[in-house]
Design a protein around this motif. Structure first.
Motif, PDB file in Angstrom:
ATOM      1  N   GLN A   1      41.743  45.097   6.802  1.00 61.16           N
ATOM      2  CA  GLN A   1      42.854  44.194   7.058  1.00 61.16           C
ATOM      3  C   GLN A   1      43.347  43.565   5.755  1.00 61.16           C
ATOM      4  OE1 GLN A   1      41.892  40.874   9.529  1.00 61.16           O
ATOM      5  NE2 GLN A   1      44.019  40.274   9.836  1.00 61.16           N
ATOM      6  N   ILE A   2      42.450  43.206   4.872  1.00 60.35           N
ATOM      7  CA  ILE A   2      42.838  42.635   3.590  1.00 60.35           C
ATOM      8  C   ILE A   2      43.605  43.644   2.751  1.00 60.35           C
ATOM      9  CG2 ILE A   2      41.914  41.794   1.387  1.00 60.35           C
ATOM     10  CD1 ILE A   2      39.701  40.431   3.037  1.00 60.35           C
ATOM     11  N   VAL A   3      43.179  44.895   2.775  1.00 66.85           N
ATOM     12  CA  VAL A   3      43.883  45.942   2.027  1.00 66.85           C
ATOM     13  C   VAL A   3      45.287  46.140   2.587  1.00 66.85           C
ATOM     14  CG1 VAL A   3      43.910  48.417   1.553  1.00 66.85           C
ATOM     15  CG2 VAL A   3      41.813  47.118   1.247  1.00 66.85           C
ATOM     16  N   ARG A   4      45.417  46.155   3.916  1.00 66.27           N
ATOM     17  CA  ARG A   4      46.753  46.319   4.509  1.00 66.27           C
ATOM     18  C   ARG A   4      47.660  45.158   4.151  1.00 66.27           C
ATOM     19  NH1 ARG A   4      43.964  48.198   9.133  1.00 66.27           N
ATOM     20  NH2 ARG A   4      44.133  46.135  10.058  1.00 66.27           N
ATOM     21  N   LEU A   5      47.138  43.939   4.206  1.00 70.70           N
ATOM     22  CA  LEU A   5      47.947  42.772   3.859  1.00 70.70           C
ATOM     23  C   LEU A   5      48.326  42.771   2.386  1.00 70.70           C
ATOM     24  CD1 LEU A   5      46.132  39.993   5.909  1.00 70.70           C
ATOM     25  CD2 LEU A   5      48.377  41.001   6.362  1.00 70.70           C
ATOM     26  N   ALA A   6      47.415  43.226   1.534  1.00 64.27           N
ATOM     27  CA  ALA A   6      47.728  43.291   0.114  1.00 64.27           C
ATOM     28  C   ALA A   6      48.784  44.341  -0.171  1.00 64.27           C
ATOM     29  CB  ALA A   6      46.462  43.584  -0.682  1.00 64.27           C
ATOM     30  N   GLU A   7      48.746  45.443   0.565  1.00 64.84           N
ATOM     31  CA  GLU A   7      49.762  46.474   0.376  1.00 64.84           C
ATOM     32  C   GLU A   7      51.143  45.982   0.800  1.00 64.84           C
ATOM     33  OE1 GLU A   7      48.316  49.761   2.612  1.00 64.84           O
ATOM     34  OE2 GLU A   7      46.950  50.422   1.022  1.00 64.84           O
ATOM     35  N   ARG A   8      51.197  45.186   1.846  1.00 66.39           N
ATOM     36  CA  ARG A   8      52.486  44.653   2.299  1.00 66.39           C
ATOM     37  C   ARG A   8      52.860  43.388   1.544  1.00 66.39           C
ATOM     38  NH1 ARG A   8      51.665  44.767   8.707  1.00 66.39           N
ATOM     39  NH2 ARG A   8      50.122  43.269   8.040  1.00 66.39           N
ATOM     40  N   ASN A   9      51.915  42.850   0.748  1.00 68.81           N
ATOM     41  CA  ASN A   9      52.126  41.634  -0.028  1.00 68.81           C
ATOM     42  C   ASN A   9      52.491  40.465   0.883  1.00 68.81           C
ATOM     43  OD1 ASN A   9      52.086  40.097  -2.292  1.00 68.81           O
ATOM     44  ND2 ASN A   9      54.108  40.714  -3.022  1.00 68.81           N
ATOM     45  N   GLU A  10      51.747  40.348   1.972  1.00 69.10           N
ATOM     46  CA  GLU A  10      51.981  39.289   2.932  1.00 69.10           C
ATOM     47  C   GLU A  10      50.784  38.370   2.995  1.00 69.10           C
ATOM     48  OE1 GLU A  10      52.865  40.878   6.716  1.00 69.10           O
ATOM     49  OE2 GLU A  10      54.657  41.928   6.048  1.00 69.10           O
TER      50      GLU A  10
ATOM     51  N   ARG B   1      18.460  56.407   7.495  1.00 71.66           N
ATOM     52  CA  ARG B   1      18.898  55.855   8.781  1.00 71.66           C
ATOM     53  C   ARG B   1      20.401  56.080   8.979  1.00 71.66           C
ATOM     54  NH1 ARG B   1      17.619  55.055  13.859  1.00 71.66           N
ATOM     55  NH2 ARG B   1      18.724  53.310  14.734  1.00 71.66           N
ATOM     56  N   SER B   2      21.166  55.907   7.920  1.00 75.04           N
ATOM     57  CA  SER B   2      22.603  56.139   8.005  1.00 75.04           C
ATOM     58  C   SER B   2      22.896  57.608   8.298  1.00 75.04           C
ATOM     59  CB  SER B   2      23.284  55.715   6.711  1.00 75.04           C
ATOM     60  OG  SER B   2      24.642  56.035   6.729  1.00 75.04           O
ATOM     61  N   TRP B   3      22.172  58.494   7.651  1.00 71.14           N
ATOM     62  CA  TRP B   3      22.359  59.924   7.890  1.00 71.14           C
ATOM     63  C   TRP B   3      21.936  60.296   9.318  1.00 71.14           C
ATOM     64  CZ3 TRP B   3      24.721  63.799   5.504  1.00 71.14           C
ATOM     65  CH2 TRP B   3      24.455  65.093   5.944  1.00 71.14           C
ATOM     66  N   TYR B   4      20.860  59.699   9.795  1.00 71.41           N
ATOM     67  CA  TYR B   4      20.343  60.008  11.126  1.00 71.41           C
ATOM     68  C   TYR B   4      21.293  59.523  12.217  1.00 71.41           C
ATOM     69  CZ  TYR B   4      17.018  60.316  14.984  1.00 71.41           C
ATOM     70  OH  TYR B   4      16.405  60.631  16.164  1.00 71.41           O
ATOM     71  N   THR B   5      21.888  58.339  12.042  1.00 73.90           N
ATOM     72  CA  THR B   5      22.742  57.784  13.096  1.00 73.90           C
ATOM     73  C   THR B   5      24.163  58.323  13.065  1.00 73.90           C
ATOM     74  OG1 THR B   5      23.260  55.865  11.721  1.00 73.90           O
ATOM     75  CG2 THR B   5      21.434  55.648  13.283  1.00 73.90           C
ATOM     76  N   SER B   6      24.713  58.551  11.868  1.00 75.90           N
ATOM     77  CA  SER B   6      26.121  58.940  11.806  1.00 75.90           C
ATOM     78  C   SER B   6      26.347  60.333  11.224  1.00 75.90           C
ATOM     79  CB  SER B   6      26.913  57.921  10.986  1.00 75.90           C
ATOM     80  OG  SER B   6      26.510  57.957   9.639  1.00 75.90           O
ATOM     81  N   GLY B   7      25.328  60.969  10.665  1.00 80.48           N
ATOM     82  CA  GLY B   7      25.491  62.273  10.069  1.00 80.48           C
ATOM     83  C   GLY B   7      26.118  62.231   8.689  1.00 80.48           C
ATOM     84  N   ASP B   8      26.292  61.036   8.128  1.00 81.57           N
ATOM     85  CA  ASP B   8      26.908  60.877   6.813  1.00 81.57           C
ATOM     86  C   ASP B   8      26.266  59.677   6.143  1.00 81.57           C
ATOM     87  OD1 ASP B   8      28.588  61.328   4.718  1.00 81.57           O
ATOM     88  OD2 ASP B   8      30.286  60.266   5.590  1.00 81.57           O
ATOM     89  N   ASP B   9      26.176  59.718   4.826  1.00 79.11           N
ATOM     90  CA  ASP B   9      25.584  58.580   4.123  1.00 79.11           C
ATOM     91  C   ASP B   9      26.619  57.779   3.352  1.00 79.11           C
ATOM     92  OD1 ASP B   9      26.079  60.344   2.084  1.00 79.11           O
ATOM     93  OD2 ASP B   9      24.223  59.913   1.011  1.00 79.11           O
ATOM     94  N   GLU B  10      27.881  57.902   3.743  1.00 81.77           N
ATOM     95  CA  GLU B  10      28.947  57.164   3.072  1.00 81.77           C
ATOM     96  C   GLU B  10      29.033  55.746   3.625  1.00 81.77           C
ATOM     97  OE1 GLU B  10      33.740  57.353   2.658  1.00 81.77           O
ATOM     98  OE2 GLU B  10      32.644  59.235   2.659  1.00 81.77           O
ATOM     99  N   VAL B  11      29.189  54.785   2.738  1.00 83.09           N
ATOM    100  CA  VAL B  11      29.317  53.386   3.141  1.00 83.09           C
ATOM    101  C   VAL B  11      30.755  53.155   3.585  1.00 83.09           C
ATOM    102  CG1 VAL B  11      29.135  50.997   2.374  1.00 83.09           C
ATOM    103  CG2 VAL B  11      27.546  52.701   1.503  1.00 83.09           C
ATOM    104  N   GLN B  12      30.923  52.680   4.811  1.00 82.27           N
ATOM    105  CA  GLN B  12      32.254  52.438   5.359  1.00 82.27           C
ATOM    106  C   GLN B  12      32.713  51.020   5.052  1.00 82.27           C
ATOM    107  OE1 GLN B  12      34.038  54.822   6.895  1.00 82.27           O
ATOM    108  NE2 GLN B  12      32.366  56.246   6.507  1.00 82.27           N
ATOM    109  N   ASP B  13      34.023  50.823   5.036  1.00 87.51           N
ATOM    110  CA  ASP B  13      34.592  49.491   4.860  1.00 87.51           C
ATOM    111  C   ASP B  13      34.429  48.689   6.145  1.00 87.51           C
ATOM    112  OD1 ASP B  13      35.424  49.857   2.280  1.00 87.51           O
ATOM    113  OD2 ASP B  13      37.424  50.547   2.856  1.00 87.51           O
ATOM    114  N   ASP B  14      34.359  47.386   6.001  1.00 84.02           N
ATOM    115  CA  ASP B  14      34.388  46.515   7.165  1.00 84.02           C
ATOM    116  C   ASP B  14      35.810  46.449   7.703  1.00 84.02           C
ATOM    117  OD1 ASP B  14      31.724  45.921   6.933  1.00 84.02           O
ATOM    118  OD2 ASP B  14      32.053  44.120   5.735  1.00 84.02           O
ATOM    119  N   LEU B  15      35.952  46.020   8.955  1.00 89.00           N
ATOM    120  CA  LEU B  15      37.288  45.860   9.527  1.00 89.00           C
ATOM    121  C   LEU B  15      38.085  44.810   8.769  1.00 89.00           C
ATOM    122  CD1 LEU B  15      36.410  46.043  13.321  1.00 89.00           C
ATOM    123  CD2 LEU B  15      37.414  47.810  11.881  1.00 89.00           C
ATOM    124  N   GLU B  16      37.403  43.745   8.336  1.00 89.13           N
ATOM    125  CA  GLU B  16      38.089  42.698   7.582  1.00 89.13           C
ATOM    126  C   GLU B  16      38.571  43.220   6.229  1.00 89.13           C
ATOM    127  OE1 GLU B  16      35.022  42.252   8.898  1.00 89.13           O
ATOM    128  OE2 GLU B  16      35.493  40.950  10.582  1.00 89.13           O
TER     129      GLU B  16
END
Length: 158
Positions: free
Chosen positions: A117-126, A99-114
């Motif tokens: 955001q957590i990764v960006r905040l951790a990189e800035r240490n905020e 289903r993932s391949w059919y809808t997006s053409g790729d079977d890679e699991v994407q990160d959630d938006l949240e």
């Protein structure tokens, strides 16, 4: 396993280790195809481990051998159940990957938006400014109202 040996051979123990290690490594990948292969390898490694836990011997049929010479039938039944469960999980993951391949053409699991955001905040240490506290329970959307729905309706006058 050999009939006269007291335990499993080193080759079988190494096979369990390789199957489980490879399965766990593949489970940590982002591609659903690799995750599927990891589940299959991990399931086979665990099944082999369960079989190695049983006693080797003659076939567990009543009357075919003395009771002390029979193999343990419980690990065999557990492996049979685990094979069915692994097959069901494999079919489900295969459907999700397709289903993932059919809808997006790729079977890679994407990160959630949240997650991003957590990764960006951790990189800035905020610290996140989304919830600084100090709000009352009615003003904070993250707080869950512990009251039942009926009391809330009566309090509102409806």
């Amino acid at each position: 396993m050999t009939r006269g040996a007291a335990g499993p051979t080193l080759v079988l123990v190494l096979a369990v280790g390789v199957l489980v290690a490879t399965g766990v490594t593949l489970l940590l990948e982002r591609s659903l195809t690799r995750i599927l292969l990891g589940v299959i390898l991990l399931g086979n490694g665990v099944n082999l481990l369960i079989l190695l836990g049983g006693r080797s011997g003659e076939a567990p049929l009543v009357g075919s051998a003395p009771a002390g010479a029979m193999s343990d039938a419980l690990p065999q039944a557990m492996v049979l159940t685990a094979v069915v469960i692994t097959f069901g999980l494999t079919a489900f993951l295969l459907a999700v990957a397709y289903r993932s391949w059919y809808t997006s053409g790729d079977d890679e699991v994407q990160d959630d938006l949240e997650d991003r955001q957590i990764v960006r905040l951790a990189e800035r240490n905020e610290v996140s400014t989304a919830d600084l506290g100090g709000e009352g329970p009615d003003d904070d959307p993250e707080q869950v109202d512990p009251e039942p729905a009926r009391r809330r309706l009566r309090r509102d006058g409806t």
